[in-house]
Each structure stands twice: as structure tokens, then as C-alpha cells.
Design a protein around this motif. Structure first.
Motif, PDB file in Angstrom:
ATOM      1  N   UNK A 141      -3.416   4.498  20.993  1.00  0.00           N
ATOM      2  CA  UNK A 141      -4.750   3.644  20.680  1.00  0.00           C
ATOM      3  C   UNK A 141      -5.035   4.511  19.301  1.00  0.00           C
ATOM      4  N   UNK A 142      -5.404   3.865  18.147  1.00  0.00           N
ATOM      5  CA  UNK A 142      -5.667   4.292  17.025  1.00  0.00           C
ATOM      6  C   UNK A 142      -7.190   3.964  16.853  1.00  0.00           C
TER       7      UNK A 142
ATOM      8  N   UNK B 131       0.942  -7.799   5.681  1.00  0.00           N
ATOM      9  CA  UNK B 131       0.586  -6.680   6.350  1.00  0.00           C
ATOM     10  C   UNK B 131      -0.765  -6.026   5.803  1.00  0.00           C
ATOM     11  N   UNK B 132      -1.461  -6.713   5.226  1.00  0.00           N
ATOM     12  CA  UNK B 132      -2.867  -6.082   4.748  1.00  0.00           C
ATOM     13  C   UNK B 132      -3.900  -6.498   5.574  1.00  0.00           C
ATOM     14  N   UNK B 133      -3.861  -7.604   6.460  1.00  0.00           N
ATOM     15  CA  UNK B 133      -5.053  -8.035   7.170  1.00  0.00           C
ATOM     16  C   UNK B 133      -4.666  -8.487   8.607  1.00  0.00           C
ATOM     17  N   UNK B 134      -5.539  -8.409   9.633  1.00  0.00           N
ATOM     18  CA  UNK B 134      -5.523  -9.204  10.843  1.00  0.00           C
ATOM     19  C   UNK B 134      -6.520 -10.318  10.803  1.00  0.00           C
ATOM     20  N   UNK B 135      -6.025 -11.512  11.039  1.00  0.00           N
ATOM     21  CA  UNK B 135      -6.813 -12.867  11.193  1.00  0.00           C
ATOM     22  C   UNK B 135      -6.897 -13.154  12.879  1.00  0.00           C
ATOM     23  N   UNK B 136      -8.455 -13.055  13.098  1.00  0.00           N
ATOM     24  CA  UNK B 136      -8.713 -13.371  14.641  1.00  0.00           C
ATOM     25  C   UNK B 136      -9.774 -14.572  14.749  1.00  0.00           C
ATOM     26  N   UNK B 137      -9.349 -15.308  15.907  1.00  0.00           N
ATOM     27  CA  UNK B 137     -10.246 -16.507  16.159  1.00  0.00           C
ATOM     28  C   UNK B 137     -11.054 -16.228  17.536  1.00  0.00           C
TER      29      UNK B 137
ATOM     30  N   UNK C 299      -5.769  -0.677   7.346  1.00  0.00           N
ATOM     31  CA  UNK C 299      -5.548   0.602   6.590  1.00  0.00           C
ATOM     32  C   UNK C 299      -4.271   1.040   6.499  1.00  0.00           C
ATOM     33  N   UNK C 300      -3.906   1.995   5.759  1.00  0.00           N
ATOM     34  CA  UNK C 300      -2.353   2.559   5.386  1.00  0.00           C
ATOM     35  C   UNK C 300      -2.029   3.127   6.653  1.00  0.00           C
TER      36      UNK C 300
END
Length: 221
Positions: free
Chosen positions: A4-5, A24-30, A43-44
Motif C-alpha cells: 500500500x502506497x 498513465x497520468x491519471x486514474x478515472x473513477x465512477x 505521481x511519478x
């Protein structure tokens, strides 16, 4: 081994589906319970940052029990237009199904900024009461297949990759004519060859198999 980060808020109740954009720059969530969608930058080091974009869906549809308000159910980033690389294109369209509104929303995704803006037109509709759940693109990117959870069907849309416009072509049942029990459609997937489409039925506990017409995108059993 999983380590876990960090954790970040999805900004809405009942997050149910997420996808990483091709850069790879974003997570899209519903958020199903809250009826909203959000973008969380990555983040990197792989950790999530606080949401950079949040949109609350509003409205209702014909089923008072399940469509009393918005229920965002899935997100999918559209393939890059012909000639562009999935990983190199920062500006793309993203499709969000909302079961509560019978709408498939189309957003413009700016991956570099992590923002969503409504397209014009902002959505397409499945038949009233069908409750769209998940999406799958045809192998050539010309068509979109939507699993209609409540309607036990698949809706077929033509996809204009340049303008981000969906046009309904067909809605076809996932059930045989002699089945009258309670069931709901879940996942939808296109075979790697692009020739077949599969949709899962929960309750009837089966997989509906369709042949895809390569010229029209329509389905036959």
C-alpha cells in the motif's frame, strides 16, 4: 506482493469502477452511490494525488426504484484516433455510463491537466429503463457496445472518433425468448479478433455470444 502506497478520496459514495488512462497520468473513477465521476492524477512514484477534476451527474429516469437519481457505473477512455499513439495522445474522449440516467456521457479528457469537460453533445441515451453499465470498443474503434444491466441487452453505437459522438444503431437482448426469470447484464467484451462479442448474465448465469458484422457493427446471435 502488493504494498500500500496511499489512499485518496474518490469524492463520491460507492466508487465501483476505475481505469488508468493510456498515458498513465491519471486514474478515472465512477462513483455509483454518489452518481459522480472524478480524475485522480498519478505521481511519478505511483501514489495518487487528490482529485484534479470532479463532475456530479444530476437527474433521474423511468425506474423509480433504481433510477431515482444518478448512478455512475463505469469509465472507459476511447482509443486514440487513427495515426495517433495511445500513450502519446494527451487529449482524448472518455465514456462514463450512468445507470440511473440511461445515459452514456462523453467527456474530453486532458491527461496532462487531469481535467474532464463535457463534449458537445454531452451524452447519448440507451432505451429508457435499460440502465447502461459497461462499454467495449470494436477492434477498429468505429463502434461502442454498452451492456444494459437493467434491460438485459446490449446497445450498439456508432462512434465518431473525431467529434466524440455516439449514434445508437441497435439494442439486442442477451436472453433466449423462453427465459422469464430475474437476471441482470454485467460485463461486455469484444473478442481479440474483433469478430465476436460476449455479455455476461447474472441470475440466468450465462454468457451471451454474438457475431459482429464488420461493416455495420451490428450484432447477431
Amino acid at each position: 506482493k502488493l504494498t500500500l502506497l496511499n489512499q485518496e478520496s474518490s469524492r463520491g459514495d460507492g466508487p465501483c469502477h476505475l481505469v488508468v488512462d493510456p498515458t498513465g497520468k491519471n486514474v478515472l473513477v465512477a462513483n455509483y452511490g454518489g452518481g459522480s465521476v472524478a480524475v485522480l492524477p498519478v505521481a511519478e512514484d505511483g501514489k495518487l494525488k487528490p482529485a484534479s477534476s470532479f463532475i456530479q451527474h444530476r437527474g433521474s429516469s423511468v425506474d423509480r426504484n433504481r433510477q431515482e437519481g444518478p448512478h455512475a457505473h463505469s469509465f472507459r477512455v476511447a482509443p486514440a484516433p487513427a495515426g495517433e499513439s495511445d500513450q502519446q495522445s494527451d487529449t482524448r474522449f472518455a465514456l462514463a455510463c450512468d445507470l440511473g440516467l440511461d445515459k452514456v456521457f462523453v467527456y474530453k479528457l486532458d491527461a496532462a491537466a487531469g481535467t474532464l469537460t463535457a463534449n458537445d453533445p454531452p451524452f447519448a441515451m440507451v432505451p429508457p429503463g435499460n440502465g447502461p453499465r459497461h462499454t467495449a470498443f470494436s477492434r477498429d474503434g468505429r463502434f461502442v457496445y454498452v451492456s444494459d444491466e437493467m434491460g438485459n441487452a446490449v446497445s450498439v453505437f456508432a462512434w465518431d472518433a473525431t467529434r466524440g459522438v455516439l449514434t445508437l444503431l441497435q439494442t439486442i437482448t442477451t436472453l433466449p425468448p423462453n427465459y422469464h426469470g430475474t437476471t441482470k447484464v454485467a460485463e461486455v467484451a469484444v473478442h481479440p479478433t474483433g469478430k465476436f462479442l460476449y455479455a455476461s448474465n447474472r441470475g440466468y448465469d450465462s454468457i451471451a455470444c454474438f457475431t459482429i458484422d464488420q461493416s455495420t457493427g451490428k450484432l447477431t446471435t
